[in-house]
Design a protein around this motif. Structure first.
Motif, mmCIF file in Angstrom:
data_model
loop_
_atom_site.group_PDB
_atom_site.id
_atom_site.type_symbol
_atom_site.label_atom_id
_atom_site.label_comp_id
_atom_site.label_asym_id
_atom_site.label_seq_id
_atom_site.Cartn_x
_atom_site.Cartn_y
_atom_site.Cartn_z
ATOM 1 N N PRO A 75 0.835 -1.209 0.000
ATOM 2 C CA PRO A 75 0.000 0.000 0.000
ATOM 3 C C PRO A 75 0.867 1.256 0.000
ATOM 4 O O PRO A 75 2.066 1.194 0.282
ATOM 5 C CB PRO A 75 -0.801 -0.129 1.299
ATOM 6 C CG PRO A 75 0.002 -1.013 2.176
ATOM 7 C CD PRO A 75 0.763 -1.938 1.270
ATOM 8 N N PRO A 76 0.266 2.410 -0.306
ATOM 9 C CA PRO A 76 1.027 3.667 -0.286
ATOM 10 C C PRO A 76 1.659 3.921 1.085
ATOM 11 O O PRO A 76 1.199 3.408 2.101
ATOM 12 C CB PRO A 76 -0.035 4.727 -0.600
ATOM 13 C CG PRO A 76 -1.136 3.987 -1.278
ATOM 14 C CD PRO A 76 -1.126 2.599 -0.702
ATOM 15 N N ALA A 77 2.712 4.738 1.069
ATOM 16 C CA ALA A 77 3.432 5.098 2.291
ATOM 17 C C ALA A 77 3.124 6.552 2.633
ATOM 18 O O ALA A 77 3.864 7.445 2.245
ATOM 19 C CB ALA A 77 4.926 4.893 2.091
ATOM 20 N N PRO A 78 2.021 6.796 3.353
ATOM 21 C CA PRO A 78 1.637 8.187 3.648
ATOM 22 C C PRO A 78 2.712 8.907 4.458
ATOM 23 O O PRO A 78 3.252 8.378 5.417
ATOM 24 C CB PRO A 78 0.337 8.047 4.450
ATOM 25 C CG PRO A 78 0.281 6.639 4.905
ATOM 26 C CD PRO A 78 1.146 5.830 3.998
ATOM 27 N N LYS A 135 10.754 -11.224 12.236
ATOM 28 C CA LYS A 135 10.902 -10.429 13.463
ATOM 29 C C LYS A 135 9.819 -10.883 14.422
ATOM 30 O O LYS A 135 8.668 -10.461 14.298
ATOM 31 C CB LYS A 135 10.738 -8.935 13.186
ATOM 32 C CG LYS A 135 11.677 -8.377 12.143
ATOM 33 C CD LYS A 135 13.013 -8.069 12.710
ATOM 34 C CE LYS A 135 13.843 -7.393 11.624
ATOM 35 N NZ LYS A 135 15.147 -7.065 12.051
ATOM 36 N N GLU A 136 10.163 -11.766 15.346
ATOM 37 C CA GLU A 136 9.224 -12.310 16.323
ATOM 38 C C GLU A 136 8.009 -12.904 15.629
ATOM 39 O O GLU A 136 8.129 -13.876 14.934
ATOM 40 C CB GLU A 136 8.859 -11.253 17.371
ATOM 41 C CG GLU A 136 10.055 -10.813 18.191
ATOM 42 C CD GLU A 136 9.927 -9.406 18.704
ATOM 43 O OE1 GLU A 136 8.862 -8.791 18.553
ATOM 44 O OE2 GLU A 136 10.926 -8.911 19.252
ATOM 45 N N ASP A 137 6.836 -12.281 15.754
ATOM 46 C CA ASP A 137 5.605 -12.848 15.215
ATOM 47 C C ASP A 137 5.198 -12.241 13.870
ATOM 48 O O ASP A 137 4.070 -12.390 13.435
ATOM 49 C CB ASP A 137 4.460 -12.652 16.219
ATOM 50 C CG ASP A 137 4.168 -11.178 16.470
ATOM 51 O OD1 ASP A 137 5.047 -10.327 16.187
ATOM 52 O OD2 ASP A 137 3.060 -10.871 16.935
ATOM 53 N N ARG A 192 9.553 0.630 5.655
ATOM 54 C CA ARG A 192 9.338 -0.694 6.263
ATOM 55 C C ARG A 192 7.853 -1.066 6.178
ATOM 56 O O ARG A 192 6.977 -0.277 6.501
ATOM 57 C CB ARG A 192 9.781 -0.709 7.709
ATOM 58 C CG ARG A 192 9.626 -2.116 8.335
ATOM 59 C CD ARG A 192 10.075 -2.192 9.761
ATOM 60 N NE ARG A 192 9.272 -1.286 10.567
ATOM 61 C CZ ARG A 192 9.725 -0.650 11.638
ATOM 62 N NH1 ARG A 192 10.969 -0.810 12.035
ATOM 63 N NH2 ARG A 192 8.941 0.158 12.318
ATOM 64 N N TYR A 193 7.636 -2.304 5.745
ATOM 65 C CA TYR A 193 6.298 -2.884 5.704
ATOM 66 C C TYR A 193 6.312 -4.140 6.557
ATOM 67 O O TYR A 193 7.315 -4.865 6.593
ATOM 68 C CB TYR A 193 5.898 -3.237 4.269
ATOM 69 C CG TYR A 193 5.589 -2.029 3.424
ATOM 70 C CD1 TYR A 193 4.275 -1.627 3.233
ATOM 71 C CD2 TYR A 193 6.597 -1.293 2.826
ATOM 72 C CE1 TYR A 193 3.980 -0.511 2.465
ATOM 73 C CE2 TYR A 193 6.315 -0.185 2.054
ATOM 74 C CZ TYR A 193 5.016 0.204 1.876
ATOM 75 O OH TYR A 193 4.724 1.305 1.113
ATOM 76 N N GLU A 194 5.194 -4.419 7.227
ATOM 77 C CA GLU A 194 5.098 -5.601 8.076
ATOM 78 C C GLU A 194 3.892 -6.440 7.679
ATOM 79 O O GLU A 194 2.895 -5.916 7.179
ATOM 80 C CB GLU A 194 5.001 -5.210 9.549
ATOM 81 C CG GLU A 194 6.256 -4.557 10.063
ATOM 82 C CD GLU A 194 6.197 -4.214 11.542
ATOM 83 O OE1 GLU A 194 5.160 -4.482 12.201
ATOM 84 O OE2 GLU A 194 7.188 -3.669 12.039
ATOM 85 N N SER A 195 4.015 -7.733 7.926
ATOM 86 C CA SER A 195 2.940 -8.673 7.635
ATOM 87 C C SER A 195 2.736 -9.596 8.824
ATOM 88 O O SER A 195 3.709 -10.110 9.394
ATOM 89 C CB SER A 195 3.279 -9.513 6.399
ATOM 90 O OG SER A 195 2.297 -10.505 6.190
ATOM 91 N N THR A 229 -0.504 -10.113 3.015
ATOM 92 C CA THR A 229 -0.800 -8.681 2.990
ATOM 93 C C THR A 229 0.296 -7.938 3.743
ATOM 94 O O THR A 229 0.930 -8.493 4.645
ATOM 95 C CB THR A 229 -2.163 -8.374 3.641
ATOM 96 O OG1 THR A 229 -2.147 -8.820 5.001
ATOM 97 C CG2 THR A 229 -3.298 -9.053 2.888
ATOM 98 N N TRP A 230 0.486 -6.676 3.354
ATOM 99 C CA TRP A 230 1.536 -5.850 3.952
ATOM 100 C C TRP A 230 0.959 -4.526 4.400
ATOM 101 O O TRP A 230 0.096 -3.956 3.739
ATOM 102 C CB TRP A 230 2.657 -5.606 2.937
ATOM 103 C CG TRP A 230 3.361 -6.869 2.566
ATOM 104 C CD1 TRP A 230 3.095 -7.662 1.481
ATOM 105 C CD2 TRP A 230 4.404 -7.509 3.287
ATOM 106 N NE1 TRP A 230 3.930 -8.757 1.491
ATOM 107 C CE2 TRP A 230 4.742 -8.695 2.587
ATOM 108 C CE3 TRP A 230 5.099 -7.209 4.452
ATOM 109 C CZ2 TRP A 230 5.739 -9.556 3.018
ATOM 110 C CZ3 TRP A 230 6.089 -8.075 4.889
ATOM 111 C CH2 TRP A 230 6.397 -9.228 4.169
#
Length: 162
Positions: free
Chosen positions: A101-104, A121-123, A143-146, A152-153
């Protein structure tokens, strides 16, 4: 394979491993071959891919490859247009491009076009997007997390890696 540029080796557990080798490079295009082991590396078989990453198996340079589980893995492809990270959930047979998704609020977000395979990274999984292909572990990144093994990110911020 006589024109191997890079090798990426990944063992998500002691028995299951994956080897991606890049091959057939011409200019900024190459293909890759995926091998799998289920006995800790004693024997390897080529994975027959139905839908490979890229465009019919050919793509720009491979930036990295990593398997998180024996089924879920990622391949990052160099791009100057958009982050190209491909995901498999069937051990490498079929691949789909990940969507970010965009990075506002991130300055120059449209120039962050280089993706690298996720880090555990952990969970959660973390993906870092870069402006430059040679600075994977340093510099300013998006940085994006899932939370769902990369299906999905979510954008979580701009970070400085050192």
């Amino acid at each position: 394979y006589t024109s191997v540029r890079r090798l990426f080796l990944s063992f998500p557990d002691a028995e299951h491993g994956f080897l991606v080798l890049t091959d057939g490079r011409t200019m900024w295009q190459e293909g890759d071959v995926l091998f799998r082991t289920e006995d800790g590396g004693f024997t390897w078989t080529e994975v027959e891919r139905e839908t490979p990453p890229g465009y019919g198996g050919s793509h720009s340079l491979t930036m990295g490859a990593e398997f998180i589980t024996p089924e879920v893995g990622f391949t990052a492809i160099r791009s100057s247009q958009e982050p190209l990270l491909y995901r498999t959930e069937d051990g490498g047979v079929n691949w789909e491009q990940c969507s970010f998704p965009p990075a506002p609020g991130a300055e120059y977000a449209e120039y962050y076009t280089i993706a690298y395979p996720p880090e555990q990274k952990e969970d959660r999984l973390c993906v870092y997007l870069s402006m430059e292909e040679y600075s994977e572990l340093g510099g300013t990144k998006l940085r994006y997390e899932s939370q769902d093994l990369g299906k999905t990110w979510a954008y979580t911020g701009e970070v400085l890696r050192k």
